[in-house]
Design an enzyme around this catalytic site. Sequence first.
Site, mmCIF file in Angstrom:
data_model
loop_
_atom_site.group_PDB
_atom_site.id
_atom_site.type_symbol
_atom_site.label_atom_id
_atom_site.label_comp_id
_atom_site.label_asym_id
_atom_site.label_seq_id
_atom_site.Cartn_x
_atom_site.Cartn_y
_atom_site.Cartn_z
ATOM 1 N N ASP A 34 5.061 23.322 2.876
ATOM 2 C CA ASP A 34 5.872 24.531 2.715
ATOM 3 C C ASP A 34 7.340 24.237 2.995
ATOM 4 O OD1 ASP A 34 6.290 27.173 2.117
ATOM 5 O OD2 ASP A 34 5.676 27.934 4.089
ATOM 6 N N HIS A 38 10.985 21.825 -5.381
ATOM 7 C CA HIS A 38 9.618 21.406 -5.728
ATOM 8 C C HIS A 38 9.607 19.960 -6.224
ATOM 9 C CE1 HIS A 38 8.276 25.382 -4.946
ATOM 10 N NE2 HIS A 38 8.800 25.941 -6.016
ATOM 11 N N LEU A 83 -8.247 5.630 -0.067
ATOM 12 C CA LEU A 83 -7.814 6.953 0.396
ATOM 13 C C LEU A 83 -8.320 7.975 -0.613
ATOM 14 C CD1 LEU A 83 -5.870 8.877 2.085
ATOM 15 C CD2 LEU A 83 -4.132 8.346 0.377
ATOM 16 N N ARG A 100 1.001 30.065 9.982
ATOM 17 C CA ARG A 100 -0.158 30.782 9.439
ATOM 18 C C ARG A 100 -0.932 29.854 8.518
ATOM 19 N NH1 ARG A 100 4.379 34.213 7.136
ATOM 20 N NH2 ARG A 100 4.953 33.241 5.168
HETATM 21 C C1 IPE Z 1 1.277 28.265 1.012
HETATM 22 O O1 IPE Z 1 2.658 28.386 0.925
HETATM 23 C C2 IPE Z 1 0.731 27.652 -0.210
HETATM 24 C C3 IPE Z 1 1.209 26.327 -0.549
HETATM 25 C C4 IPE Z 1 1.971 25.543 0.150
HETATM 26 C C5 IPE Z 1 0.752 25.853 -1.798
HETATM 27 P P1 IPE Z 1 3.358 29.777 0.636
HETATM 28 O O2 IPE Z 1 4.800 29.552 0.838
HETATM 29 O O3 IPE Z 1 2.920 30.308 -0.662
HETATM 30 O O4 IPE Z 1 2.741 30.666 1.812
HETATM 31 P P2 IPE Z 1 3.080 32.145 2.287
HETATM 32 O O5 IPE Z 1 2.804 33.050 1.143
HETATM 33 O O6 IPE Z 1 4.504 32.165 2.687
HETATM 34 O O7 IPE Z 1 2.164 32.376 3.437
HETATM 35 C C1 IPE Z 2 5.872 25.345 -0.961
HETATM 36 O O1 IPE Z 2 7.202 25.629 -0.891
HETATM 37 C C2 IPE Z 2 5.436 24.957 -2.353
HETATM 38 C C3 IPE Z 2 4.583 25.949 -3.034
HETATM 39 C C4 IPE Z 2 4.082 27.015 -2.514
HETATM 40 C C5 IPE Z 2 4.291 25.647 -4.418
HETATM 41 P P1 IPE Z 2 7.735 27.088 -1.106
HETATM 42 O O2 IPE Z 2 8.061 27.271 -2.557
HETATM 43 O O3 IPE Z 2 6.787 28.088 -0.554
HETATM 44 O O4 IPE Z 2 9.070 27.072 -0.269
HETATM 45 P P2 IPE Z 2 9.681 28.238 0.606
HETATM 46 O O5 IPE Z 2 8.608 28.731 1.533
HETATM 47 O O6 IPE Z 2 10.127 29.293 -0.354
HETATM 48 O O7 IPE Z 2 10.823 27.590 1.315
HETATM 49 MG MG MG Z 3 6.631 29.027 1.228
#
Ligand code: IPE
Ligand code: IPE
Ligand code: MG
Length: 267
Positions: A26, A43, A137, A197
């Site tokens: 995340d 990303h 792995l 979470r």
């Molecule tokens: C969780 O990240 C899912 C992935 C990393 C793929 P999110 O950024 O979508 O999670 P929430 O919605 O903030 O909990």
């Molecule tokens: C996690 O990074 C990647 C995916 C959920 C695909 P986020 O895109 O959720 O990044 P933030 O939480 O907005 O920084």
């Molecule tokens: Mg996120």
Amino acid sequence: MASFTSSTRTIPELGRVPRHVAIIMDGNGRWAKKHFLPRFAGHRRGVETVRGAVRYCLGHGIDYLTLFAFSSENWRRPEEEVSLLMQLFSRALMQEVSKLESNGVRLKIAGDLSRFGAELQALIHAAERKTAANDQLTLTIAANYGGRWDIVQAMNRMAVERPEKQGQWTEDDLSPYLAMSYAPEPDLFIRTGGEERVSNFMLWQLAYTEFYFTETLWPEFDAAAFDEAIASYQRRERRFGRISEQRVADGNSAAGENRPVDARLDA
Ligand code: IPE
Ligand code: IPE
Ligand code: MG
């Protein structure tokens, strides 16, 4: 069918190094924002971090790495971001598979694949087939994955295949149907990006996993950051319901120790 130890039924053998690490990657969007870039650049940078994490696991004797790439709730994002993420996923599959193959990595994709386009599904199956015999792995990418989806799909398949046990199904009956039944339960769960979470990740399998949260954003999660997570894991005392004195007597529990124990709960 899977024969891995269930942490609620048997105390697993522990090693100094976690056998299975599961990560919620995340913070890509926030990393991009911090650098005045579009979310997508975060990303893309995140894919580079994935390469580093795979290298880290290969170099440190970690047998299973599971990465949450796209949740069943991520479809709620703006259409443009979803579509760019799908493109990135397809491209990464096409570009990385031969490298994974030559490094002995077995690739698995876990999640409800039916929502992906036919072309992406074909890429996924080809990549899995190509790397199926590798044993250095096991890298699982959780895509359109949700922990509740996983439990419900497992339950449905079990109910169809084992109708005679209705009303008497057990944990051991269900677990072989889970999407990642080929892997032991994670020893260490890492979430980058500061949120604390589980966001519907591996709900069943995280029953006795050690949790590690870090503010570090995923694109910045390098080997030093991974080292810190492992060091934190090695300071934990894994009791699995027992008290500390018992685990000292049994010689198993501290993640940092490495002695097997024969303490089957169902013996
Ligand atoms: C969780 O990240 C899912 C992935 C990393 C793929 P999110 O950024 O979508 O999670 P929430 O919605 O903030 O909990
Ligand atoms: C996690 O990074 C990647 C995916 C959920 C695909 P986020 O895109 O959720 O990044 P933030 O939480 O907005 O920084
Ligand atoms: Mg996120």
